[in-house]
Design a protein around this motif. Sequence first.
Motif, PDB file in Angstrom:
ATOM      1  N   TYR A 161      44.877  56.153  63.460  1.00 21.03           N
ATOM      2  CA  TYR A 161      44.002  55.232  64.190  1.00 21.03           C
ATOM      3  C   TYR A 161      42.803  54.825  63.338  1.00 21.03           C
ATOM      4  CZ  TYR A 161      40.399  53.687  67.426  1.00 21.03           C
ATOM      5  OH  TYR A 161      39.400  52.982  68.040  1.00 21.03           O
ATOM      6  N   PHE A 162      42.141  55.804  62.725  1.00 16.98           N
ATOM      7  CA  PHE A 162      40.970  55.478  61.918  1.00 16.98           C
ATOM      8  C   PHE A 162      41.343  54.742  60.634  1.00 16.98           C
ATOM      9  CE2 PHE A 162      38.959  58.725  64.591  1.00 16.98           C
ATOM     10  CZ  PHE A 162      37.861  57.991  65.004  1.00 16.98           C
ATOM     11  N   ALA A 163      42.499  55.050  60.066  1.00 19.16           N
ATOM     12  CA  ALA A 163      42.954  54.316  58.883  1.00 19.16           C
ATOM     13  C   ALA A 163      43.232  52.865  59.242  1.00 19.16           C
ATOM     14  CB  ALA A 163      44.205  54.970  58.302  1.00 19.16           C
ATOM     15  N   TYR A 164      43.815  52.616  60.426  1.00 21.04           N
ATOM     16  CA  TYR A 164      44.072  51.235  60.857  1.00 21.04           C
ATOM     17  C   TYR A 164      42.774  50.516  61.190  1.00 21.04           C
ATOM     18  CZ  TYR A 164      45.763  47.266  63.502  1.00 21.04           C
ATOM     19  OH  TYR A 164      46.000  45.992  63.950  1.00 21.04           O
ATOM     20  N   ARG A 165      41.866  51.208  61.851  1.00 21.19           N
ATOM     21  CA  ARG A 165      40.622  50.574  62.267  1.00 21.19           C
ATOM     22  C   ARG A 165      39.743  50.188  61.076  1.00 21.19           C
ATOM     23  NH1 ARG A 165      36.249  52.538  66.756  1.00 21.19           N
ATOM     24  NH2 ARG A 165      34.835  50.838  66.353  1.00 21.19           N
ATOM     25  N   PHE A 166      39.697  51.037  60.045  1.00 15.89           N
ATOM     26  CA  PHE A 166      38.867  50.780  58.875  1.00 15.89           C
ATOM     27  C   PHE A 166      39.704  50.423  57.653  1.00 15.89           C
ATOM     28  CE2 PHE A 166      36.380  53.831  61.461  1.00 15.89           C
ATOM     29  CZ  PHE A 166      35.332  52.990  61.768  1.00 15.89           C
ATOM     30  N   ARG A 167      40.850  49.759  57.867  1.00 14.36           N
ATOM     31  CA  ARG A 167      41.789  49.493  56.764  1.00 14.36           C
ATOM     32  C   ARG A 167      41.183  48.610  55.690  1.00 14.36           C
ATOM     33  NH1 ARG A 167      43.257  46.677  61.280  1.00 14.36           N
ATOM     34  NH2 ARG A 167      43.600  44.445  61.061  1.00 14.36           N
ATOM     35  N   PHE A 168      40.398  47.629  56.050  1.00 10.59           N
ATOM     36  CA  PHE A 168      39.845  46.734  55.038  1.00 10.59           C
ATOM     37  C   PHE A 168      38.760  47.427  54.216  1.00 10.59           C
ATOM     38  CE2 PHE A 168      41.441  43.743  58.294  1.00 10.59           C
ATOM     39  CZ  PHE A 168      42.456  43.199  57.533  1.00 10.59           C
ATOM     40  N   ARG A 169      37.971  48.263  54.835  1.00  9.58           N
ATOM     41  CA  ARG A 169      36.972  49.029  54.089  1.00  9.58           C
ATOM     42  C   ARG A 169      37.644  50.001  53.128  1.00  9.58           C
ATOM     43  NH1 ARG A 169      32.263  50.553  58.468  1.00  9.58           N
ATOM     44  NH2 ARG A 169      31.780  48.411  59.027  1.00  9.58           N
ATOM     45  N   ILE A 170      38.724  50.634  53.589  1.00  8.33           N
ATOM     46  CA  ILE A 170      39.456  51.574  52.732  1.00  8.33           C
ATOM     47  C   ILE A 170      40.060  50.836  51.542  1.00  8.33           C
ATOM     48  CG2 ILE A 170      41.460  53.109  52.635  1.00  8.33           C
ATOM     49  CD1 ILE A 170      40.852  53.790  55.593  1.00  8.33           C
ATOM     50  N   ILE A 171      40.656  49.670  51.788  1.00 15.66           N
ATOM     51  CA  ILE A 171      41.252  48.885  50.698  1.00 15.66           C
ATOM     52  C   ILE A 171      40.183  48.446  49.709  1.00 15.66           C
ATOM     53  CG2 ILE A 171      42.394  46.684  50.172  1.00 15.66           C
ATOM     54  CD1 ILE A 171      44.002  47.084  52.753  1.00 15.66           C
ATOM     55  N   ASN A 172      39.026  48.007  50.201  1.00 15.00           N
ATOM     56  CA  ASN A 172      37.949  47.587  49.302  1.00 15.00           C
ATOM     57  C   ASN A 172      37.445  48.736  48.447  1.00 15.00           C
ATOM     58  OD1 ASN A 172      37.963  44.909  50.026  1.00 15.00           O
ATOM     59  ND2 ASN A 172      36.457  45.181  51.656  1.00 15.00           N
ATOM     60  N   VAL A 173      37.323  49.925  49.029  1.00 15.13           N
ATOM     61  CA  VAL A 173      36.868  51.087  48.264  1.00 15.13           C
ATOM     62  C   VAL A 173      37.897  51.440  47.191  1.00 15.13           C
ATOM     63  CG1 VAL A 173      36.444  53.572  48.431  1.00 15.13           C
ATOM     64  CG2 VAL A 173      35.367  52.024  50.044  1.00 15.13           C
ATOM     65  N   LEU A 174      39.178  51.407  47.544  1.00 14.48           N
ATOM     66  CA  LEU A 174      40.217  51.755  46.579  1.00 14.48           C
ATOM     67  C   LEU A 174      40.329  50.729  45.456  1.00 14.48           C
ATOM     68  CD1 LEU A 174      43.060  53.066  48.907  1.00 14.48           C
ATOM     69  CD2 LEU A 174      41.530  54.395  47.452  1.00 14.48           C
ATOM     70  N   LEU A 175      40.200  49.446  45.791  1.00 14.78           N
ATOM     71  CA  LEU A 175      40.368  48.405  44.777  1.00 14.78           C
ATOM     72  C   LEU A 175      39.108  48.188  43.937  1.00 14.78           C
ATOM     73  CD1 LEU A 175      42.553  45.777  46.630  1.00 14.78           C
ATOM     74  CD2 LEU A 175      43.244  47.535  45.014  1.00 14.78           C
ATOM     75  N   ARG A 176      38.032  48.898  44.248  1.00 20.78           N
ATOM     76  CA  ARG A 176      36.828  48.819  43.426  1.00 20.78           C
ATOM     77  C   ARG A 176      37.062  49.406  42.038  1.00 20.78           C
ATOM     78  NH1 ARG A 176      32.085  50.868  47.008  1.00 20.78           N
ATOM     79  NH2 ARG A 176      32.697  49.178  48.360  1.00 20.78           N
ATOM     80  N   SER A 177      37.972  50.349  41.961  1.00 16.27           N
ATOM     81  CA  SER A 177      38.291  50.975  40.687  1.00 16.27           C
ATOM     82  C   SER A 177      39.248  50.068  39.906  1.00 16.27           C
ATOM     83  CB  SER A 177      38.950  52.328  40.941  1.00 16.27           C
ATOM     84  OG  SER A 177      39.470  52.847  39.751  1.00 16.27           O
ATOM     85  N   GLY A 178      38.943  49.838  38.638  1.00 18.06           N
ATOM     86  CA  GLY A 178      39.729  48.910  37.830  1.00 18.06           C
ATOM     87  C   GLY A 178      41.162  49.344  37.623  1.00 18.06           C
ATOM     88  N   TRP A 179      41.387  50.625  37.318  1.00 14.50           N
ATOM     89  CA  TRP A 179      42.762  51.051  37.041  1.00 14.50           C
ATOM     90  C   TRP A 179      43.591  51.107  38.306  1.00 14.50           C
ATOM     91  CZ3 TRP A 179      44.672  55.660  38.953  1.00 14.50           C
ATOM     92  CH2 TRP A 179      43.728  56.560  39.444  1.00 14.50           C
ATOM     93  N   LEU A 180      42.972  51.425  39.464  1.00 14.47           N
ATOM     94  CA  LEU A 180      43.712  51.374  40.727  1.00 14.47           C
ATOM     95  C   LEU A 180      44.084  49.942  41.082  1.00 14.47           C
ATOM     96  CD1 LEU A 180      42.044  53.955  43.129  1.00 14.47           C
ATOM     97  CD2 LEU A 180      44.390  53.921  42.327  1.00 14.47           C
ATOM     98  N   ARG A 181      43.175  49.001  40.791  1.00 19.02           N
ATOM     99  CA  ARG A 181      43.451  47.592  41.052  1.00 19.02           C
ATOM    100  C   ARG A 181      44.615  47.100  40.194  1.00 19.02           C
ATOM    101  NH1 ARG A 181      38.501  45.868  40.952  1.00 19.02           N
ATOM    102  NH2 ARG A 181      38.454  45.602  38.711  1.00 19.02           N
ATOM    103  N   ASN A 182      44.644  47.514  38.910  1.00 20.93           N
ATOM    104  CA  ASN A 182      45.748  47.125  38.032  1.00 20.93           C
ATOM    105  C   ASN A 182      47.070  47.685  38.514  1.00 20.93           C
ATOM    106  OD1 ASN A 182      44.142  45.656  36.327  1.00 20.93           O
ATOM    107  ND2 ASN A 182      43.802  47.339  34.910  1.00 20.93           N
ATOM    108  N   ILE A 183      47.069  48.927  38.966  1.00 18.75           N
ATOM    109  CA  ILE A 183      48.295  49.540  39.475  1.00 18.75           C
ATOM    110  C   ILE A 183      48.762  48.823  40.742  1.00 18.75           C
ATOM    111  CG2 ILE A 183      49.214  51.635  40.543  1.00 18.75           C
ATOM    112  CD1 ILE A 183      47.509  53.229  38.572  1.00 18.75           C
ATOM    113  N   ALA A 184      47.834  48.512  41.640  1.00 10.83           N
ATOM    114  CA  ALA A 184      48.196  47.853  42.896  1.00 10.83           C
ATOM    115  C   ALA A 184      48.763  46.457  42.651  1.00 10.83           C
ATOM    116  CB  ALA A 184      46.982  47.775  43.820  1.00 10.83           C
ATOM    117  N   VAL A 185      48.099  45.675  41.815  1.00 11.86           N
ATOM    118  CA  VAL A 185      48.568  44.315  41.541  1.00 11.86           C
ATOM    119  C   VAL A 185      49.902  44.350  40.804  1.00 11.86           C
ATOM    120  CG1 VAL A 185      48.065  42.204  40.244  1.00 11.86           C
ATOM    121  CG2 VAL A 185      46.282  43.282  41.601  1.00 11.86           C
ATOM    122  N   GLY A 186      50.038  45.250  39.851  1.00 12.72           N
ATOM    123  CA  GLY A 186      51.298  45.361  39.115  1.00 12.72           C
ATOM    124  C   GLY A 186      52.460  45.753  40.007  1.00 12.72           C
ATOM    125  N   SER A 187      52.226  46.671  40.941  1.00 14.85           N
ATOM    126  CA  SER A 187      53.319  47.092  41.819  1.00 14.85           C
ATOM    127  C   SER A 187      53.677  46.001  42.821  1.00 14.85           C
ATOM    128  CB  SER A 187      52.958  48.384  42.534  1.00 14.85           C
ATOM    129  OG  SER A 187      51.849  48.185  43.377  1.00 14.85           O
TER     130      SER A 187
END
Length: 69
Positions: A16-42
Amino acid sequence: MSRMLTSIFMIGSIGYFAYRFRFRIINVLLRSGWLRNIAVGSIMSFPGVKNKMMQSVFGRPSVGGPSEW
């Protein structure tokens, strides 16, 4: 029985909390450059996503007619 209900409740609460705050969680995760590269590549490794992205960015190819260039 009580342990199973507790684990179901905890999983439901986390979901429930992951769904409710999904955009904040995604923004925090994609703030890191190497995580962003992995996400876009996949995501771009899926053929349907890549084709749709290329069509939206570069437009649809002309069919049969001469090029406008």
